[in-house]
Design a protein around this motif. Sequence first.
Motif, PDB file in Angstrom:
ATOM      1  N   ASP A  54       0.834  -1.202   0.000  1.00  0.00           N
ATOM      2  CA  ASP A  54       0.000   0.000   0.000  1.00  0.00           C
ATOM      3  C   ASP A  54       0.869   1.253   0.000  1.00  0.00           C
ATOM      4  N   CYS A  55       1.948   1.228   0.766  1.00  0.00           N
ATOM      5  CA  CYS A  55       2.882   2.361   0.790  1.00  0.00           C
ATOM      6  C   CYS A  55       3.474   2.600  -0.596  1.00  0.00           C
ATOM      7  N   THR A  56       3.937   1.537  -1.219  1.00  0.00           N
ATOM      8  CA  THR A  56       4.557   1.644  -2.537  1.00  0.00           C
ATOM      9  C   THR A  56       3.568   2.195  -3.563  1.00  0.00           C
ATOM     10  N   LYS A  57       2.351   1.692  -3.535  1.00  0.00           N
ATOM     11  CA  LYS A  57       1.329   2.157  -4.478  1.00  0.00           C
ATOM     12  C   LYS A  57       1.047   3.648  -4.315  1.00  0.00           C
ATOM     13  N   ALA A  58       1.157   4.154  -3.104  1.00  0.00           N
ATOM     14  CA  ALA A  58       0.856   5.556  -2.822  1.00  0.00           C
ATOM     15  C   ALA A  58       2.112   6.425  -2.724  1.00  0.00           C
ATOM     16  N   ASP A  59       3.272   5.858  -3.061  1.00  0.00           N
ATOM     17  CA  ASP A  59       4.554   6.578  -3.019  1.00  0.00           C
ATOM     18  C   ASP A  59       4.971   7.028  -1.617  1.00  0.00           C
ATOM     19  N   TYR A  60       4.640   6.202  -0.630  1.00  0.00           N
ATOM     20  CA  TYR A  60       5.090   6.438   0.741  1.00  0.00           C
ATOM     21  C   TYR A  60       6.158   5.419   1.084  1.00  0.00           C
ATOM     22  N   LYS A  61       6.909   5.720   2.138  1.00  0.00           N
ATOM     23  CA  LYS A  61       7.868   4.748   2.656  1.00  0.00           C
ATOM     24  C   LYS A  61       7.842   4.786   4.174  1.00  0.00           C
ATOM     25  N   LEU A  62       8.366   3.734   4.765  1.00  0.00           N
ATOM     26  CA  LEU A  62       8.455   3.617   6.223  1.00  0.00           C
ATOM     27  C   LEU A  62       9.887   3.862   6.650  1.00  0.00           C
ATOM     28  N   ASN A  63      10.090   4.619   7.725  1.00  0.00           N
ATOM     29  CA  ASN A  63      11.432   4.635   8.277  1.00  0.00           C
ATOM     30  C   ASN A  63      11.587   3.389   9.153  1.00  0.00           C
ATOM     31  N   ASP A  64      12.791   3.127   9.617  1.00  0.00           N
ATOM     32  CA  ASP A  64      13.067   1.893  10.358  1.00  0.00           C
ATOM     33  C   ASP A  64      12.230   1.771  11.630  1.00  0.00           C
ATOM     34  N   ASP A  65      12.069   2.871  12.350  1.00  0.00           N
ATOM     35  CA  ASP A  65      11.285   2.835  13.589  1.00  0.00           C
ATOM     36  C   ASP A  65       9.808   2.548  13.309  1.00  0.00           C
ATOM     37  N   ALA A  66       9.293   3.079  12.224  1.00  0.00           N
ATOM     38  CA  ALA A  66       7.897   2.814  11.856  1.00  0.00           C
ATOM     39  C   ALA A  66       7.712   1.342  11.497  1.00  0.00           C
ATOM     40  N   GLU A  67       8.666   0.786  10.755  1.00  0.00           N
ATOM     41  CA  GLU A  67       8.562  -0.628  10.394  1.00  0.00           C
ATOM     42  C   GLU A  67       8.626  -1.524  11.631  1.00  0.00           C
ATOM     43  N   LYS A  68       9.479  -1.159  12.568  1.00  0.00           N
ATOM     44  CA  LYS A  68       9.590  -1.934  13.812  1.00  0.00           C
ATOM     45  C   LYS A  68       8.266  -1.882  14.587  1.00  0.00           C
ATOM     46  N   LYS A  69       7.690  -0.689  14.705  1.00  0.00           N
ATOM     47  CA  LYS A  69       6.430  -0.548  15.443  1.00  0.00           C
ATOM     48  C   LYS A  69       5.305  -1.308  14.739  1.00  0.00           C
ATOM     49  N   LEU A  70       5.267  -1.248  13.427  1.00  0.00           N
ATOM     50  CA  LEU A  70       4.263  -1.994  12.663  1.00  0.00           C
ATOM     51  C   LEU A  70       4.402  -3.491  12.887  1.00  0.00           C
ATOM     52  N   THR A  71       5.630  -3.976  12.853  1.00  0.00           N
ATOM     53  CA  THR A  71       5.886  -5.401  13.070  1.00  0.00           C
ATOM     54  C   THR A  71       5.356  -5.826  14.438  1.00  0.00           C
ATOM     55  N   GLU A  72       5.641  -5.033  15.456  1.00  0.00           N
ATOM     56  CA  GLU A  72       5.165  -5.338  16.806  1.00  0.00           C
ATOM     57  C   GLU A  72       3.637  -5.325  16.860  1.00  0.00           C
ATOM     58  N   LEU A  73       3.025  -4.345  16.211  1.00  0.00           N
ATOM     59  CA  LEU A  73       1.570  -4.237  16.224  1.00  0.00           C
ATOM     60  C   LEU A  73       0.914  -5.415  15.491  1.00  0.00           C
ATOM     61  N   PHE A  74       1.455  -5.782  14.327  1.00  0.00           N
ATOM     62  CA  PHE A  74       0.897  -6.924  13.600  1.00  0.00           C
ATOM     63  C   PHE A  74       1.077  -8.222  14.389  1.00  0.00           C
ATOM     64  N   ASN A  75       2.207  -8.379  15.049  1.00  0.00           N
ATOM     65  CA  ASN A  75       2.413  -9.571  15.883  1.00  0.00           C
ATOM     66  C   ASN A  75       1.397  -9.631  17.014  1.00  0.00           C
ATOM     67  N   LYS A  76       1.154  -8.480  17.645  1.00  0.00           N
ATOM     68  CA  LYS A  76       0.194  -8.421  18.754  1.00  0.00           C
ATOM     69  C   LYS A  76      -1.228  -8.704  18.269  1.00  0.00           C
ATOM     70  N   GLU A  77      -1.616  -8.063  17.184  1.00  0.00           N
ATOM     71  CA  GLU A  77      -2.965  -8.264  16.644  1.00  0.00           C
ATOM     72  C   GLU A  77      -3.168  -9.715  16.207  1.00  0.00           C
ATOM     73  N   TRP A  78      -2.157 -10.299  15.584  1.00  0.00           N
ATOM     74  CA  TRP A  78      -2.256 -11.679  15.115  1.00  0.00           C
ATOM     75  C   TRP A  78      -2.359 -12.646  16.291  1.00  0.00           C
ATOM     76  N   ALA A  79      -1.565 -12.414  17.333  1.00  0.00           N
ATOM     77  CA  ALA A  79      -1.583 -13.290  18.507  1.00  0.00           C
ATOM     78  C   ALA A  79      -2.934 -13.236  19.224  1.00  0.00           C
ATOM     79  N   ASN A  80      -3.613 -12.111  19.128  1.00  0.00           N
ATOM     80  CA  ASN A  80      -4.901 -11.934  19.815  1.00  0.00           C
ATOM     81  C   ASN A  80      -6.093 -12.065  18.871  1.00  0.00           C
ATOM     82  N   ARG A  81      -5.869 -12.600  17.686  1.00  0.00           N
ATOM     83  CA  ARG A  81      -6.951 -12.679  16.696  1.00  0.00           C
ATOM     84  C   ARG A  81      -8.054 -13.632  17.164  1.00  0.00           C
TER      85      ARG A  81
END
Length: 93
Positions: free
Chosen positions: A18-45
Amino acid sequence: IEFADYSPDDLLAIFKLDCTKADYKLNDDAEKKLTELFNKEWANRDKSFGNARLARNLFEKTLQNQADRISNISSPNNETYMTFTAADIPDTM
């Protein structure tokens, strides 16, 4: 028909697409936070887990948060407009 849930890595890949399609990018800290959030959401699905919908909704919320953040910057540059930071990623969904 039952579909298997996407993994946290799959959800991150969808968000990045989605970022690529819209010409956005993630900095390293954003990617780390996203990874943590997706892991948390997936574990509690549960049965109503949204799969790709979660990634798309998170992208939209991140875009909104980023717009709010840069509205307070007096002279944002192109890089600022096109980069998501950890501050843009919601803490929860």
